[in-house]
Design an enzyme around this catalytic site. Structure first.
Site, mmCIF file in Angstrom:
data_model
loop_
_atom_site.group_PDB
_atom_site.id
_atom_site.type_symbol
_atom_site.label_atom_id
_atom_site.label_comp_id
_atom_site.label_asym_id
_atom_site.label_seq_id
_atom_site.Cartn_x
_atom_site.Cartn_y
_atom_site.Cartn_z
ATOM 1 N N ASP A 1 55.812 33.481 9.520
ATOM 2 C CA ASP A 1 57.431 33.416 9.866
ATOM 3 C C ASP A 1 57.631 33.753 11.321
ATOM 4 O O ASP A 1 57.112 34.737 11.853
ATOM 5 C CB ASP A 1 58.289 34.477 9.241
ATOM 6 C CG ASP A 1 59.725 34.260 9.121
ATOM 7 O OD1 ASP A 1 60.112 33.876 10.306
ATOM 8 O OD2 ASP A 1 60.569 34.531 8.317
ATOM 9 N N LYS B 1 64.495 34.422 16.650
ATOM 10 C CA LYS B 1 65.476 35.065 17.515
ATOM 11 C C LYS B 1 65.102 36.209 17.987
ATOM 12 O O LYS B 1 64.327 37.083 17.626
ATOM 13 C CB LYS B 1 66.799 35.433 16.629
ATOM 14 C CG LYS B 1 67.403 34.275 15.933
ATOM 15 C CD LYS B 1 68.646 34.578 15.122
ATOM 16 C CE LYS B 1 69.434 33.342 14.260
ATOM 17 N NZ LYS B 1 70.347 34.069 13.637
ATOM 18 N N GLU C 1 43.877 36.819 3.229
ATOM 19 C CA GLU C 1 44.980 36.022 3.669
ATOM 20 C C GLU C 1 46.496 36.669 3.473
ATOM 21 O O GLU C 1 46.759 36.847 2.470
ATOM 22 C CB GLU C 1 45.104 34.476 2.757
ATOM 23 C CG GLU C 1 46.004 33.728 3.346
ATOM 24 C CD GLU C 1 46.163 32.420 2.468
ATOM 25 O OE1 GLU C 1 46.762 31.559 2.706
ATOM 26 O OE2 GLU C 1 45.610 32.242 1.370
#
Length: 316
Positions: free
Chosen positions: A103, A107, A28
């Site tokens: 995450d 941008k 994981e």
């Protein structure tokens, strides 16, 4: 339960080194507070679960959870997922890789930091067993589409978009985003072929050091000194003087691995020792050896002479 690579008895480690036994291996990446890992481990007691997480606070919370709940078939690594994949996972050994709510680095200029890129999928194929799969769950649709395209570009996976399993929606971030009204996306990337490029574990070296003769100056002008490495960067952050010598706090950045360690220059029976302090048990990599060699090169103009070189960098 916490994996410390520098203290492992063999390199690369065997599953027996990590878990004390063999078994189906699951990785994981980004385990957060450990609730998903704990639930999965209890549901499959025969599995071996390895978790990688960059947040020190999350590692502490996950360790506490696993101990509190008596979970024994999970091992945690504090660091980057690709490092764990490369160095702690044997070739063709993985049953599954779990990536929950990574995450997304939304941008455009940060997209190079995303985990699920073509290069990652190619390297992952060398660690997945036959029919092994990566399971992705995210709330970020653009990153989800990006990951699908990156995997399909390799030609190494069968990609299936499915509803997310219920267990994947009980993580910390799933509950948070569900309360915010966000939707979820889930895909299974099943290995059907393997990338031919080798991806061996990084090499671990004996302690790198050099012996010098001469008098150590009272101060060393190395604070905030950058040191280019062949594949990365080191920075001498701070210098402190003690009774036995000087200590240099050093940050070494290499592929998928960042370490902060102490280098030391101290008196020994055979002269001045310049090398890696045992404090913190750092992993002695090629980058660490180069950092020690750079420190010694900076010491020579201060009136010190190398009499023995054990850095592997050919200082003499």
């Amino acid at each position: 339960m916490l994996v410390r690579p520098a203290l492992l008895p063999s390199w690369p480690p065997r599953l027996e080194d990590l878990f004390g036994r063999a078994g189906p291996l699951v990785l994981e990446i980004g385990f957060g507070d450990g609730r998903f890992a704990a639930e999965l481990a209890k549901a499959h007691p025969g599995w071996l679960l390895l978790g990688a997480e960059v947040s020190a606070g999350s590692v502490v919370r996950a360790l506490r959870r696993l101990r509190r709940e008596g979970v024994e078939n999970v091992r945690l690594y504090h660091g980057q997922g690709p490092f764990a994949l490369r160095n702690l996972v044997p070739e063709r050994s993985l049953l599954q890789v779990i990536v929950n709510f990574p995450d997304p680095w939304p941008k455009k200029r940060h997209r190079g930091r995303r985990l699920l890129q073509e290069s990652f999928f190619r390297r992952l194929s060398t660690r997945l067993g036959e029919g092994g799969a990566l399971l992705l769950t995210t709330d970020h649709e653009e990153y989800f589409r990006f990951a699908l395209e990156e995997a399909e570009r390799t030609g190494l996976y069968r990609v299936e978009v499915r509803p997310p399993p219920e267990t994947h929606l009980r993580t910390k971030y799933a509950l948070k985003w569900e309360a915010a009204g966000r939707g979820f996306f889930h895909a299974v990337f099943t290995k059907v072929a393997e990338d031919p490029s080798p991806w061996p574990p990084i090499r671990r070296y004996p302690v790198a050091h050099a012996l010098l003769e001469g008098n150590l100056p009272e101060s060393l002008p190395f604070r905030k000194t950058p040191v280019p490495l062949r594949k990365g960067m080191a920075v001498f952050l701070e210098v402190a003087r003690g009774e036995e010598g000087a200590y240099v706090l050093t940050r070494v950045e290499e592929e998928d691995l960042v370490q902060e360690l102490l280098l030391e220059v101290r008196e020994s029976e055979r002269g001045l020792y310049a090398g890696v302090s045992r404090f913190g048990s750092p992993l002695i990599t090629d980058g660490v050896r180069q950092a020690v060699a750079a420190l010694v090169r900076l010491l020579e103009p201060l009136g010190l002479k190398v009499v023995q070189d054990h850095t592997g960098e050919g200082l003499r």
